[in-house]
Design a protein around this motif. Structure first.
Motif, PDB file in Angstrom:
ATOM      1  N   ASN A  62       6.073 -13.701  -6.077  1.00 34.30           N
ATOM      2  CA  ASN A  62       4.923 -12.969  -6.583  1.00 34.30           C
ATOM      3  C   ASN A  62       4.828 -13.135  -8.099  1.00 34.30           C
ATOM      4  O   ASN A  62       5.742 -12.794  -8.827  1.00 34.30           O
ATOM      5  CB  ASN A  62       5.071 -11.488  -6.205  1.00 34.30           C
ATOM      6  N   GLY A  79      -7.591  -6.942  -4.762  1.00 34.69           N
ATOM      7  CA  GLY A  79      -6.657  -6.596  -3.701  1.00 34.69           C
ATOM      8  C   GLY A  79      -7.363  -6.631  -2.363  1.00 34.69           C
ATOM      9  O   GLY A  79      -8.590  -6.541  -2.283  1.00 34.69           O
ATOM     10  N   GLY A  98      -6.831  -5.575   2.089  1.00 37.60           N
ATOM     11  CA  GLY A  98      -6.081  -4.852   3.100  1.00 37.60           C
ATOM     12  C   GLY A  98      -6.514  -3.402   3.165  1.00 37.60           C
ATOM     13  O   GLY A  98      -7.513  -3.002   2.574  1.00 37.60           O
ATOM     14  N   SER A 122      -1.853  -0.145   2.356  1.00 37.34           N
ATOM     15  CA  SER A 122      -1.080  -1.380   2.404  1.00 37.34           C
ATOM     16  C   SER A 122      -1.877  -2.501   1.746  1.00 37.34           C
ATOM     17  O   SER A 122      -2.321  -3.440   2.397  1.00 37.34           O
ATOM     18  CB  SER A 122      -0.755  -1.735   3.853  1.00 37.34           C
ATOM     19  N   GLU A 165      -2.642  -5.755  -0.475  1.00 38.29           N
ATOM     20  CA  GLU A 165      -2.023  -6.997  -0.919  1.00 38.29           C
ATOM     21  C   GLU A 165      -2.666  -7.394  -2.241  1.00 38.29           C
ATOM     22  O   GLU A 165      -3.894  -7.464  -2.362  1.00 38.29           O
ATOM     23  CB  GLU A 165      -2.232  -8.089   0.130  1.00 38.29           C
ATOM     24  N   THR A 211      -2.554 -11.859  -6.804  1.00 36.64           N
ATOM     25  CA  THR A 211      -1.766 -12.042  -8.021  1.00 36.64           C
ATOM     26  C   THR A 211      -2.451 -12.920  -9.058  1.00 36.64           C
ATOM     27  O   THR A 211      -2.411 -12.628 -10.238  1.00 36.64           O
ATOM     28  CB  THR A 211      -0.386 -12.642  -7.675  1.00 36.64           C
ATOM     29  N   TYR A 265     -11.649 -10.205  -0.376  1.00 35.47           N
ATOM     30  CA  TYR A 265     -11.010  -9.082  -1.062  1.00 35.47           C
ATOM     31  C   TYR A 265     -11.769  -7.788  -0.793  1.00 35.47           C
ATOM     32  O   TYR A 265     -12.961  -7.785  -0.548  1.00 35.47           O
ATOM     33  CB  TYR A 265     -10.918  -9.350  -2.562  1.00 35.47           C
ATOM     34  N   TRP A 290       3.611  -3.113  -8.060  1.00 35.72           N
ATOM     35  CA  TRP A 290       4.201  -4.334  -7.533  1.00 35.72           C
ATOM     36  C   TRP A 290       5.290  -4.812  -8.471  1.00 35.72           C
ATOM     37  O   TRP A 290       5.163  -4.722  -9.692  1.00 35.72           O
ATOM     38  CB  TRP A 290       3.158  -5.444  -7.421  1.00 35.72           C
TER      39      TRP A 290
END
Length: 134
Positions: A31, A57, A59, A63, A65, A68, A83, A117
């Motif tokens: 990551n 992001g 999901g 949760s 994701e 990055t 997204y 993260w």
């Protein structure tokens, strides 16, 4: 043919990716790391995060994701369909032991719904909050 953009200094707000090495072999993964291949050479890339910028992001909200290597105008009216969220970067810290979203709080009574993260070999704690849904 794609070519890399012109370089900028890594200590400026315009830097969002750093070439960490150049190799004909494999680049470190994980990551906050990726690579860009040009002919037979790999440029190993490390993401640079800045407080105040936004990333994407996807999901469910419990949760999420992290995208990055995304970067988006926080007030963008449209984002790519894959997204679901615009995430505002609220902190970029050296990761403490047992880091969690609790380390993102700005005060003892801060009840903001942070997402955290561990990036770049788990050495950096990236703190974000939901800016808006897609």
């Amino acid at each position: 043919m794609d070519v890399p953009p012109d370089p900028v200094r890594c200590d400026t707000d315009q830097a969002h990716v750093q070439v960490s090495s150049v190799t004909n072999g494999d680049c470190p993964g994980g990551n906050g790391r990726t690579y860009w291949r040009y002919k037979t050479t790999n440029l190993c890339l490390t993401r640079i995060f800045h407080v105040g910028y936004c990333v994407l992001g996807k999901g469910r909200s419990n949760s999420v994701e992290l995208g990055t290597f995304t970067l988006v105008d926080c007030k963008a009216t449209r984002i790519p369909v894959e997204y679901d969220y615009v995430l505002h970067i609220t902190g970029v810290y050296r990761a403490p032991a047992n880091a969690s979203s609790a380390n993102c709080r700005r005060s003892q009574n801060d009840s903001t719904d942070y997402r955290a993260w561990l990036v770049i070999d788990d050495s950096v704690l990236l703190c974000t909050m939901f800016y808006r849904n897609a």
